[in-house]
Design a protein around this motif. Structure first.
Motif, PDB file in Angstrom:
ATOM      1  N   LYS A  65     -15.578  -4.145 -32.592  1.00  0.00           N
ATOM      2  CA  LYS A  65     -16.921  -4.719 -32.572  1.00  0.00           C
ATOM      3  C   LYS A  65     -17.673  -4.351 -31.296  1.00  0.00           C
ATOM      4  O   LYS A  65     -18.894  -4.473 -31.231  1.00  0.00           O
ATOM      5  N   ILE A  66     -16.938  -3.938 -30.267  1.00  0.00           N
ATOM      6  CA  ILE A  66     -17.568  -3.539 -29.008  1.00  0.00           C
ATOM      7  C   ILE A  66     -18.151  -2.136 -29.186  1.00  0.00           C
ATOM      8  O   ILE A  66     -17.431  -1.193 -29.528  1.00  0.00           O
ATOM      9  N   THR A  67     -19.431  -1.988 -28.951  1.00  0.00           N
ATOM     10  CA  THR A  67     -20.131  -0.726 -29.221  1.00  0.00           C
ATOM     11  C   THR A  67     -19.481   0.461 -28.516  1.00  0.00           C
ATOM     12  O   THR A  67     -19.284   1.518 -29.122  1.00  0.00           O
ATOM     13  N   ASN A  68     -19.146   0.312 -27.238  1.00  0.00           N
ATOM     14  CA  ASN A  68     -18.573   1.431 -26.493  1.00  0.00           C
ATOM     15  C   ASN A  68     -17.179   1.806 -26.978  1.00  0.00           C
ATOM     16  O   ASN A  68     -16.751   2.949 -26.822  1.00  0.00           O
ATOM     17  N   VAL A  69     -16.466   0.841 -27.560  1.00  0.00           N
ATOM     18  CA  VAL A  69     -15.166   1.152 -28.156  1.00  0.00           C
ATOM     19  C   VAL A  69     -15.374   2.076 -29.353  1.00  0.00           C
ATOM     20  O   VAL A  69     -14.612   3.032 -29.571  1.00  0.00           O
ATOM     21  N   LYS A  70     -16.421   1.820 -30.127  1.00  0.00           N
ATOM     22  CA  LYS A  70     -16.745   2.699 -31.261  1.00  0.00           C
ATOM     23  C   LYS A  70     -17.035   4.109 -30.772  1.00  0.00           C
ATOM     24  O   LYS A  70     -16.565   5.091 -31.361  1.00  0.00           O
ATOM     25  N   HIS A  71     -17.797   4.220 -29.678  1.00  0.00           N
ATOM     26  CA  HIS A  71     -18.117   5.541 -29.129  1.00  0.00           C
ATOM     27  C   HIS A  71     -16.850   6.260 -28.662  1.00  0.00           C
ATOM     28  O   HIS A  71     -16.687   7.459 -28.896  1.00  0.00           O
ATOM     29  N   ARG A 128      -3.124   1.278 -18.079  1.00  0.00           N
ATOM     30  CA  ARG A 128      -4.160   2.271 -18.350  1.00  0.00           C
ATOM     31  C   ARG A 128      -4.919   1.940 -19.628  1.00  0.00           C
ATOM     32  O   ARG A 128      -6.129   2.159 -19.722  1.00  0.00           O
ATOM     33  N   MET A 129      -4.210   1.414 -20.614  1.00  0.00           N
ATOM     34  CA  MET A 129      -4.876   0.999 -21.851  1.00  0.00           C
ATOM     35  C   MET A 129      -5.901  -0.093 -21.554  1.00  0.00           C
ATOM     36  O   MET A 129      -7.053  -0.051 -22.018  1.00  0.00           O
ATOM     37  N   LEU A 130      -5.498  -1.072 -20.744  1.00  0.00           N
ATOM     38  CA  LEU A 130      -6.412  -2.152 -20.391  1.00  0.00           C
ATOM     39  C   LEU A 130      -7.529  -1.669 -19.476  1.00  0.00           C
ATOM     40  O   LEU A 130      -8.668  -2.143 -19.579  1.00  0.00           O
ATOM     41  N   PHE A 131      -7.219  -0.726 -18.571  1.00  0.00           N
ATOM     42  CA  PHE A 131      -8.281  -0.108 -17.766  1.00  0.00           C
ATOM     43  C   PHE A 131      -9.385   0.405 -18.686  1.00  0.00           C
ATOM     44  O   PHE A 131     -10.573   0.138 -18.484  1.00  0.00           O
ATOM     45  N   ASN A 132      -8.982   1.175 -19.694  1.00  0.00           N
ATOM     46  CA  ASN A 132      -9.953   1.774 -20.608  1.00  0.00           C
ATOM     47  C   ASN A 132     -10.781   0.708 -21.327  1.00  0.00           C
ATOM     48  O   ASN A 132     -12.009   0.818 -21.436  1.00  0.00           O
ATOM     49  N   LEU A 133     -10.100  -0.324 -21.819  1.00  0.00           N
ATOM     50  CA  LEU A 133     -10.798  -1.363 -22.577  1.00  0.00           C
ATOM     51  C   LEU A 133     -11.790  -2.131 -21.702  1.00  0.00           C
ATOM     52  O   LEU A 133     -12.913  -2.421 -22.128  1.00  0.00           O
ATOM     53  N   PHE A 134     -11.381  -2.454 -20.473  1.00  0.00           N
ATOM     54  CA  PHE A 134     -12.285  -3.187 -19.590  1.00  0.00           C
ATOM     55  C   PHE A 134     -13.478  -2.326 -19.171  1.00  0.00           C
ATOM     56  O   PHE A 134     -14.597  -2.829 -19.027  1.00  0.00           O
ATOM     57  N   ILE A 135     -13.268  -1.045 -18.970  1.00  0.00           N
ATOM     58  CA  ILE A 135     -14.379  -0.155 -18.620  1.00  0.00           C
ATOM     59  C   ILE A 135     -15.343  -0.036 -19.796  1.00  0.00           C
ATOM     60  O   ILE A 135     -16.565   0.004 -19.609  1.00  0.00           O
ATOM     61  N   LEU A 136     -14.809  -0.008 -21.005  1.00  0.00           N
ATOM     62  CA  LEU A 136     -15.672   0.064 -22.176  1.00  0.00           C
ATOM     63  C   LEU A 136     -16.485  -1.227 -22.335  1.00  0.00           C
ATOM     64  O   LEU A 136     -17.609  -1.194 -22.838  1.00  0.00           O
ATOM     65  N   LYS A 137     -15.933  -2.338 -21.892  1.00  0.00           N
ATOM     66  CA  LYS A 137     -16.675  -3.597 -21.937  1.00  0.00           C
ATOM     67  C   LYS A 137     -17.630  -3.706 -20.753  1.00  0.00           C
ATOM     68  O   LYS A 137     -18.743  -4.232 -20.885  1.00  0.00           O
ATOM     69  N   TYR A 138     -17.203  -3.215 -19.575  1.00  0.00           N
ATOM     70  CA  TYR A 138     -18.016  -3.249 -18.363  1.00  0.00           C
ATOM     71  C   TYR A 138     -18.196  -1.825 -17.829  1.00  0.00           C
ATOM     72  O   TYR A 138     -17.581  -1.441 -16.835  1.00  0.00           O
ATOM     73  N   PRO A 139     -18.998  -1.005 -18.502  1.00  0.00           N
ATOM     74  CA  PRO A 139     -19.123   0.410 -18.119  1.00  0.00           C
ATOM     75  C   PRO A 139     -19.659   0.644 -16.723  1.00  0.00           C
ATOM     76  O   PRO A 139     -19.486   1.728 -16.165  1.00  0.00           O
ATOM     77  N   VAL A 140     -20.280  -0.364 -16.119  1.00  0.00           N
ATOM     78  CA  VAL A 140     -20.781  -0.206 -14.749  1.00  0.00           C
ATOM     79  C   VAL A 140     -19.625  -0.065 -13.757  1.00  0.00           C
ATOM     80  O   VAL A 140     -19.828   0.357 -12.617  1.00  0.00           O
ATOM     81  N   ALA A 141     -18.408  -0.386 -14.197  1.00  0.00           N
ATOM     82  CA  ALA A 141     -17.239  -0.357 -13.310  1.00  0.00           C
ATOM     83  C   ALA A 141     -17.026   0.988 -12.639  1.00  0.00           C
ATOM     84  O   ALA A 141     -16.588   1.054 -11.484  1.00  0.00           O
TER      85      ALA A 141
END
Length: 328
Positions: free
Chosen positions: A165-171, A230-243
């Motif tokens: 459902k997170i837009t950046n995850v779709k991308h 690393r998996m969680l790194f990716n997910l959090f960055i996709l939720k907070y791309p400003v990171a």
């Protein structure tokens, strides 16, 4: 069966000693502590109202005001602490739970309780996923009639699917199916911790009890730790791309007033250094196209740098306060 607790205690101490010796000998290849510390830094991406308020209860802003054309001071209309940036307390709750489970996993692996170390890694993955998709996780909890965030009562696979459902995850999935990789990682950790996840095709060959330091199994644990974080790194960055965008907070905001949701330069560089190269390319492309993330980064960079004299004054005040507290 009578248990010799004295002998067991001695055995555990010996296991820890061997594990630490291995870690020292392999310090250049196994950056376990860098991974753990950098992961804990991600909490700065989540606005904690208690930490983001000053002594008078007001939301903290960058100390140096900008001048408007009329010569009047004003604060940037920043999303750093705006209503739309406020997060559900469950986000921080789940994140801190994942940090705790990572520490538990390390201590268990250090003591050669490998099976339980893998179980803690799976719990850390679950809690991290729930932090990213907290609303969906809470929906699952309420529909199941559970009174609180009890990990064992959640259906991890269902929550993983909600990440889409997170837009950046779709991308991201257009170039790399992070949802499927997340499911496979969860299956792997479940199997290694003795779960009945036979679909993964993994053999349950991890010792049930502390049978002593096992280099092969410990290396497998370090590999799984790296994959999980690393998996969680990716997910959090996709939720907070400003990171991973440039937000030099150390030059813009007074010490102690972090605001959010941003990483400073050191935290950002550490995060980028630990990401998988291919994933980083995708993440950077997504972040640089995210309009909200670009707006957030621009607002930080538009703030004037803290004057050196002012910074020195604040640091001096901080030292005096620390000295007063330590002597009191």
């Amino acid at each position: 069966m009578k248990i010799d607790f004295l002998a067991l205690c001695h055995s555990i101490k010996n296991n820890v000693k061997q594990t630490r010796a291995w870690l020292i000998a392999n310090s250049n290849t196994e950056n376990i502590f860098n991974l753990l510390f950098t992961y804990s830094d991600l909490e700065h991406l989540m606005i904690d109202d208690d930490q983001a308020k000053g002594q008078e209860g007001k939301t903290c802003r960058p100390d140096s005001p900008k001048k408007s054309p009329a010569g009047k001071s004003h604060r940037p209309d920043s999303s750093m602490n705006s209503t739309e940036s406020q997060v559900d307390p469950a986000v921080i709750l789940y994140f801190r739970e994942s940090c705790t489970e990572f520490i538990n996993s390390f201590k268990l692996a250090e003591s050669s309780f490998y099976r339980y170390a893998f179980a803690a890694l799976r719990n850390a993955l679950d809690a991290g996923i729930m932090s990213v998709a907290s609303k969906e996780a809470d929906d699952v909890m309420h529909s199941s009639g559970s009174p609180g965030p009890v990990l064992q009562q959640l259906q991890a696979r269902e929550i993983i699917g909600k990440l889409y459902k997170i837009t950046n995850v779709k991308h991201f999935c257009k170039k790399s199916d992070i949802i499927e990789k997340c499911r496979k990682l969860h299956q792997e950790l479940s199997a290694l911790s003795g779960g009945k996840d036979f679909a993964s095709g993994l053999v349950h060959n991890v010792p049930t009890l502390s049978a002593g330091f096992d280099e092969k199994v410990f290396i497998l644990w370090t590999v799984c730790l790296r994959k999980t974080i690393r998996m969680l790194f990716n997910l959090f960055i996709l939720k907070y791309p400003v990171a991973i965008l440039n937000t030099p907070l150390e030059k813009k905001i007074s010490p102690g007033f972090r605001g959010g949701p941003f990483l400073n330069s050191e935290e950002r560089e550490s995060l980028i250094e630990l990401l998988d190269g291919d994933d980083l390319d995708i993440l950077m492309e997504i972040s640089k196209k995210d309009p909200y993330a670009l707006k957030q980064a621009a607002e930080v960079n538009s703030c004037p740098d803290i004057v050196e004299e002012e910074l020195s004054r604040q640091l001096k005040g901080l030292k005096e306060e620390l000295k007063k507290n330590s002597s009191g």
